[in-house]
Design a protein around this motif. Structure first.
Motif, PDB file in Angstrom:
ATOM      1  N   VAL A   1     -33.081  42.372 -82.976  1.00 53.14           N
ATOM      2  CA  VAL A   1     -32.013  42.863 -83.756  1.00 53.14           C
ATOM      3  C   VAL A   1     -31.277  41.676 -84.600  1.00 53.14           C
TER       4      VAL A   1
ATOM      5  N   ASP B   1     -23.427  43.082 -76.646  1.00 49.06           N
ATOM      6  CA  ASP B   1     -24.287  42.750 -77.497  1.00 49.06           C
ATOM      7  C   ASP B   1     -25.946  43.184 -76.991  1.00 49.06           C
TER       8      ASP B   1
ATOM      9  N   HIS C   1     -30.667  50.087 -78.491  1.00 49.87           N
ATOM     10  CA  HIS C   1     -30.180  51.025 -79.306  1.00 49.87           C
ATOM     11  C   HIS C   1     -30.061  50.674 -80.816  1.00 49.87           C
ATOM     12  N   ARG C   2     -30.246  49.517 -81.231  1.00 53.08           N
ATOM     13  CA  ARG C   2     -30.031  48.976 -82.635  1.00 53.08           C
ATOM     14  C   ARG C   2     -31.221  48.486 -82.913  1.00 53.08           C
TER      15      ARG C   2
ATOM     16  N   ALA D   1     -26.293  47.005 -76.030  1.00 55.41           N
ATOM     17  CA  ALA D   1     -26.467  47.633 -77.145  1.00 55.41           C
ATOM     18  C   ALA D   1     -27.837  47.567 -77.939  1.00 55.41           C
TER      19      ALA D   1
END
Length: 312
Positions: free
Chosen positions: A129, A233, A239-240, A236
């Motif tokens: 990410v 962070d 999902h990013r 998540a």
């Protein structure tokens, strides 16, 4: 007891560890130690592999051997462990993710396949990410899909609940290497699954002098990284992701218990909407998915598949 003592009668001798190069890569605060199992062909694909919270780069040794020279495998000792134990903080998943990007740049790796086991899987997801142009395909090995931390536990209680004996050993000393081997051979995940490669991996962790040998893992690094696993962070990141990823799960848990790290309901909840393909590895536990013969073969095959997809 020696590594061969656990082999069944008539069984083929377990393979010896594959030789590797040991490199130093400058990162903030000093040099990160990096192991490299180089493929004979310079044009072969490269894998950058990240280890777990109290592990070291040699946990990837069995996978490197099963790659059989078809890919180069690069694995750092993460900050605060083994050859990188003297690197100072700050620690945390984001720091490890940025260190991984620094390794890729310093070694001239062009979009390597990025893999991580356990905590390393969370680190790999966050690295993908934070540095989407630096890495290629992503393989998460029994980790990377998070869940909120229980609020009633202290940080040390939380870590002990998550990683159990691996946390307890950080405060222990051992009179010699044989006693450290015996400690790990009694671990349920490694019972009847001991090999010279596992022995080399756990012995790399020892520092100090007899009769006061201890784990190289810095407690402050493990605390920071362990609590960081539950940061917003990190939770998540899956999902990013900038591209689809594969998550391969061990059938059994850290202590070889029947339930793996993720049950079906929890997995469905934490991956809802994520671009992640889930695969299940039968007859493996959290450790042997990486260090066992069948697990290492599966992971090596998935890494080669990911490299082929990246090249196409």
């Amino acid at each position: 007891m020696t590594p061969s003592d656990t082999a069944p009668a008539g069984a083929r001798p377990a393979p010896e560890p594959l030789p590797f190069e040991e490199l130093r890569v400058p990162v903030p605060g000093g040099d990160l130690t990096v192991l490299r199992w180089a493929a004979p062909d310079p044009a072969a694909p490269t894998v950058l592999a990240l280890h777990g919270i109290t592990a070291n780069a040699l946990s990837w040794g069995p996978v490197a051997r099963r790659l059989a020279g078809r890919a180069t495998l690069v694995a750092p000792d993460l900050r605060g462990r083994a050859g990188s134990a003297d690197l100072p903080g700050p620690y945390g998943i984001a720091v490890h993710a940025d260190d991984a990007a620094t390794v890729a740049e310093a070694l001239g790796l062009h979009r390597p396949v990025l893999a991580g086991h356990s905590m390393g899987a969370f680190t790999a997801a966050l690295a993908a990410v934070r540095h989407p142009q630096r890495f290629g395909r992503l393989l998460l090995v029994d980790g990377g899909a998070g869940f909120p931390a229980p609020t009633h536990l202290s940080p040390d209680e939380l870590l002990t609940a998550v990683i159990g004996p691996a946390m307890n050993r950080l405060s222990m000393t051992f009179p010699d290497r044989a006693s450290y081997r015996a400690f790990w051979q009694a671990h349920p995940a490694f019972a009847r699954r001991w090999t010279p490669e596992v022995d080399a991996y756990i012995q790399r962790d020892l520092v100090g002098h007899e009769p006061q040998l201890r784990s190289s893992c810095r407690v402050e690094a493990v605390r920071a990284d362990g609590t960081g696993l539950f940061g917003d962070d990190v939770l998540a990141a899956v999902h990013r992701l900038p591209a689809p990823a594969t998550l391969v799960l061990a059938e059994r848990g850290l202590l070889d218990e029947p339930q793996g790290l993720y049950d079906a309901d929890r997995l469905a909840s934490v991956l809802d909407g994520a671009r992640v393909t889930v695969l299940h590895a039968p007859d493996t536990n959290h450790y042997t998915l990486l260090t066992g013969e069948e697990g290492a073969a599966l992971i090596a095959g998935l890494l080669l598949d990911a490299a082929g997809q990246e090249a196409s």
